[in-house]
Design an enzyme around this catalytic site. Structure first.
Site, PDB file in Angstrom:
ATOM      1  N   ASP A  26       0.873  -1.169   0.000  1.00  0.00           N
ATOM      2  CA  ASP A  26       0.000   0.000   0.000  1.00  0.00           C
ATOM      3  C   ASP A  26       0.914   1.225   0.000  1.00  0.00           C
ATOM      4  OD1 ASP A  26      -1.734   2.184   0.873  1.00  0.00           O
ATOM      5  OD2 ASP A  26      -3.172   0.652   1.477  1.00  0.00           O
TER       6      ASP A  26
ATOM      7  N   ARG B 122     -12.827  -4.000  -7.004  1.00  0.00           N
ATOM      8  CA  ARG B 122     -13.557  -3.629  -8.220  1.00  0.00           C
ATOM      9  C   ARG B 122     -13.061  -4.535  -9.345  1.00  0.00           C
ATOM     10  NH1 ARG B 122     -16.788  -1.711  -5.459  1.00  0.00           N
ATOM     11  NH2 ARG B 122     -17.515   0.456  -5.314  1.00  0.00           N
TER      12      ARG B 122
ATOM     13  N   ASP C  13     -16.014 -11.309  -6.170  1.00  0.00           N
ATOM     14  CA  ASP C  13     -17.312 -10.719  -5.829  1.00  0.00           C
ATOM     15  C   ASP C  13     -17.626  -9.590  -6.810  1.00  0.00           C
ATOM     16  OD1 ASP C  13     -19.632 -10.441  -4.083  1.00  0.00           O
ATOM     17  OD2 ASP C  13     -18.763  -8.500  -3.523  1.00  0.00           O
TER      18      ASP C  13
ATOM     19  N   GLU D 133     -19.536  -6.163 -14.888  1.00  0.00           N
ATOM     20  CA  GLU D 133     -20.649  -6.605 -14.041  1.00  0.00           C
ATOM     21  C   GLU D 133     -21.926  -5.787 -14.239  1.00  0.00           C
ATOM     22  OE1 GLU D 133     -18.839  -6.055 -10.092  1.00  0.00           O
ATOM     23  OE2 GLU D 133     -20.321  -4.500  -9.727  1.00  0.00           O
TER      24      GLU D 133
ATOM     25  N   HIS E  89     -21.401  -9.268  -6.345  1.00  0.00           N
ATOM     26  CA  HIS E  89     -21.205  -7.993  -5.624  1.00  0.00           C
ATOM     27  C   HIS E  89     -22.077  -7.937  -4.366  1.00  0.00           C
ATOM     28  CE1 HIS E  89     -19.490  -3.766  -6.430  1.00  0.00           C
ATOM     29  NE2 HIS E  89     -19.678  -3.926  -5.121  1.00  0.00           N
TER      30      HIS E  89
HETATM   31  P1  NAI Z   1      -9.880   2.677   1.635  1.00  0.00           P
HETATM   32  O1  NAI Z   1      -9.822   3.958   0.872  1.00  0.00           O
HETATM   33  O2  NAI Z   1     -10.073   2.721   3.112  1.00  0.00           O
HETATM   34  O3  NAI Z   1      -8.561   1.810   1.335  1.00  0.00           O
HETATM   35  C1  NAI Z   1      -8.008   1.644   0.090  1.00  0.00           C
HETATM   36  C2  NAI Z   1      -6.503   1.468   0.283  1.00  0.00           C
HETATM   37  O4  NAI Z   1      -5.916   1.124  -0.975  1.00  0.00           O
HETATM   38  C3  NAI Z   1      -5.794   2.758   0.760  1.00  0.00           C
HETATM   39  O5  NAI Z   1      -5.047   2.469   1.928  1.00  0.00           O
HETATM   40  C4  NAI Z   1      -4.914   3.129  -0.410  1.00  0.00           C
HETATM   41  O6  NAI Z   1      -3.693   3.753  -0.015  1.00  0.00           O
HETATM   42  C5  NAI Z   1      -4.668   1.764  -1.041  1.00  0.00           C
HETATM   43  N1  NAI Z   1      -4.174   1.821  -2.405  1.00  0.00           N
HETATM   44  C6  NAI Z   1      -4.402   2.740  -3.360  1.00  0.00           C
HETATM   45  N2  NAI Z   1      -3.709   2.428  -4.484  1.00  0.00           N
HETATM   46  C7  NAI Z   1      -3.049   1.285  -4.226  1.00  0.00           C
HETATM   47  C8  NAI Z   1      -2.154   0.486  -4.976  1.00  0.00           C
HETATM   48  N3  NAI Z   1      -1.820   0.782  -6.234  1.00  0.00           N
HETATM   49  N4  NAI Z   1      -1.638  -0.620  -4.392  1.00  0.00           N
HETATM   50  C9  NAI Z   1      -1.969  -0.954  -3.122  1.00  0.00           C
HETATM   51  N5  NAI Z   1      -2.788  -0.218  -2.361  1.00  0.00           N
HETATM   52  C10 NAI Z   1      -3.336   0.888  -2.909  1.00  0.00           C
HETATM   53  O7  NAI Z   1     -11.028   1.824   0.936  1.00  0.00           O
HETATM   54  P2  NAI Z   1     -11.834   0.599   1.559  1.00  0.00           P
HETATM   55  O8  NAI Z   1     -13.031   1.097   2.273  1.00  0.00           O
HETATM   56  O9  NAI Z   1     -10.911  -0.315   2.270  1.00  0.00           O
HETATM   57  O10 NAI Z   1     -12.358  -0.099   0.225  1.00  0.00           O
HETATM   58  C11 NAI Z   1     -11.485  -0.627  -0.754  1.00  0.00           C
HETATM   59  C12 NAI Z   1     -12.250  -0.889  -2.026  1.00  0.00           C
HETATM   60  O11 NAI Z   1     -13.166  -1.952  -1.814  1.00  0.00           O
HETATM   61  C13 NAI Z   1     -13.147   0.282  -2.467  1.00  0.00           C
HETATM   62  O12 NAI Z   1     -12.441   1.241  -3.243  1.00  0.00           O
HETATM   63  C14 NAI Z   1     -14.207  -0.404  -3.278  1.00  0.00           C
HETATM   64  O13 NAI Z   1     -13.799  -0.412  -4.628  1.00  0.00           O
HETATM   65  C15 NAI Z   1     -14.225  -1.825  -2.746  1.00  0.00           C
HETATM   66  N6  NAI Z   1     -15.479  -2.165  -2.055  1.00  0.00           N
HETATM   67  C16 NAI Z   1     -16.152  -3.285  -2.451  1.00  0.00           C
HETATM   68  C17 NAI Z   1     -17.331  -3.655  -1.828  1.00  0.00           C
HETATM   69  C18 NAI Z   1     -18.066  -4.902  -2.211  1.00  0.00           C
HETATM   70  O14 NAI Z   1     -19.238  -5.060  -1.824  1.00  0.00           O
HETATM   71  N7  NAI Z   1     -17.474  -5.830  -2.928  1.00  0.00           N
HETATM   72  C19 NAI Z   1     -17.910  -2.812  -0.779  1.00  0.00           C
HETATM   73  C20 NAI Z   1     -17.080  -1.703  -0.386  1.00  0.00           C
HETATM   74  C21 NAI Z   1     -15.928  -1.387  -1.030  1.00  0.00           C
END
Ligand code: NAI
Length: 330
Positions: free
Chosen positions: A174, A234, A258, A263, A295
């Site tokens: 990260d 995603r 998921d 999708e 999802h």
């Molecule tokens: P968050 O914003 O708290 O964490 C995302 C992390 O990814 C951050 O720490 C960021 O620095 C890191 N990051 C950014 N670019 C990166 C890279 N190239 N390599 C490694 N790490 C990187 O977001 P959160 O809440 O943890 O959610 C993550 C993702 O999960 C969301 O963006 C969303 O797309 C997905 N999601 C999916 C859901 C589902 O139902 N399947 C529901 C909620 C979120």
């Protein structure tokens, strides 16, 4: 405030109406998604509420602006489906729900991992057919396995906490390491090292130009033979064609999804009577070591209540000119 909802499902109506007793907004629910084809149907509202597969492109946003829309409330965490540069230029505020229940997604991720590592999805079908043979169901343990988490934000951190209990060796990458993960004993490494060392790789980064097709031919080549890949972030973080190729040559041992690149044409609808024309998706379904959910990682009672509360609070604050708490920034 009058709020038009798009891509509404019966559960959205149930949870939003329940929580709205406290707010008394006027809620109008549309089942259809918001995109180029439907934007002309928007009328008589200054706020819209959208979900993950509504497409807010530059031209959709321009049309919305002309119709008087000044607030877009995303009832989800990710905001890759909104052209934020155009929204910013037009002066449209975009709010989201950054953390409604990271545990909902982390627990579903664990569900996919364990189902695959112990072949539970296959065992379920076998036992229903009175086939009690264990051949082909040999599993492996998460205990002492090296699990690589890509993205240790809210969800990645919640996952690390659960995996700690399993006794896994957790590595992560990260650009902004989490203090909480460091305290848990997570080892931060670069992306290539994570690919080389992990038995299980779980994706929890947002979809951005940098992370689009992060899992591609090149990164797959770095991975261990038999690796498990889980994607609850995603769909487009994975290059689906590259992954299918690696499944065919048995390099990937397990794949849990998921989310899926295309999708929006499939998920959140009952298509059981229809012919699916997406050949890549259909190919994925033919592998016994692939498990796909539509999802649903976020889909818990707690999360839906929190989503409704945060969304309606975001809208209330906008209406009352109070500083925006969950604005999406470019
Ligand atoms: P968050 O914003 O708290 O964490 C995302 C992390 O990814 C951050 O720490 C960021 O620095 C890191 N990051 C950014 N670019 C990166 C890279 N190239 N390599 C490694 N790490 C990187 O977001 P959160 O809440 O943890 O959610 C993550 C993702 O999960 C969301 O963006 C969303 O797309 C997905 N999601 C999916 C859901 C589902 O139902 N399947 C529901 C909620 C979120």
């Amino acid at each position: 405030m009058k709020i038009n909802f798009f891509s509404s499902q019966p559960y959205d109506i149930t949870f939003f109406e329940q929580v709205n007793n406290h707010y008394q907004h006027e809620l109008i629910f549309h089942e259809y998604p918001l995109n180029e084809d439907t934007v002309d149907l928007v009328k008589d509202t200054s706020c819209i509420c959208v979900f993950v597969n509504d497409k807010l492109t530059a031209s959709v946003l321009e049309k919305l602006f002309k119709k008087g829309i000044r607030l877009i409330a995303l009832r989800c965490a990710g905001f890759n489906n909104v052209d934020l540069i155009t929204a910013d230029k037009l002066g449209i505020t975009v709010v989201r729900v950054p953390a409604y229940s990271p545990e909902s997604v982390a627990e579903h991720t664990i569900g996919l991992m364990l189902s695959l590592s112990r072949h539970i999805h296959r065992a379920y079908n076998r036992v229903r057919e009175s086939n009690f043979s264990l051949n082909g169901l040999l599993g492996f343990e998460l205990h002492h396995a090296t699990v690589g988490i890509i993205g240790t934000g809210q969800i990645g951190t919640a996952l690390a906490k659960i995996l700690k209990g399993f006794g896994s060796h957790i590595i992560a990458c990260d650009p902004k390491p989490s203090d909480e993960c460091i305290l848990l004993g997570v080892d931060y490494v670069d992306f290539k090292t994570l690919c080389q060392k992990a038995d299980v790789i779980s994706l929890h980064c947002p979809l951005t130009p940098e992370t689009q097709h992060l899992i591609n031919h090149k990164s797959l080549n770095d991975m261990k033979q038999g690796v498990m890949i889980i994607n609850t972030s995603r769909g487009a973080v994975i290059d689906t064609e590259a992954v299918i190729n690696s499944l065919k040559n048995k390099h990937i041992g397990y794949l849990g999804l998921d989310v899926y690149e295309q999708e929006e044409n499939l998920f959140f609808q009952d298509l059981s009577d229809q012919i699916i024309s997406d050949d890549l998706f259909e190919r994925l379904l033919t592998f016994p070591n692939v498990l796909i959910t539509g999802h649903q990682a976020f889909f818990t009672k707690q999360a839906l209540t929190n989503i409704a509360k945060t969304t309606l609070t975001n809208i209330q604050r906008f209406e009352n000119n109070i500083e925006c708490l969950h604005c999406c920034h470019i």
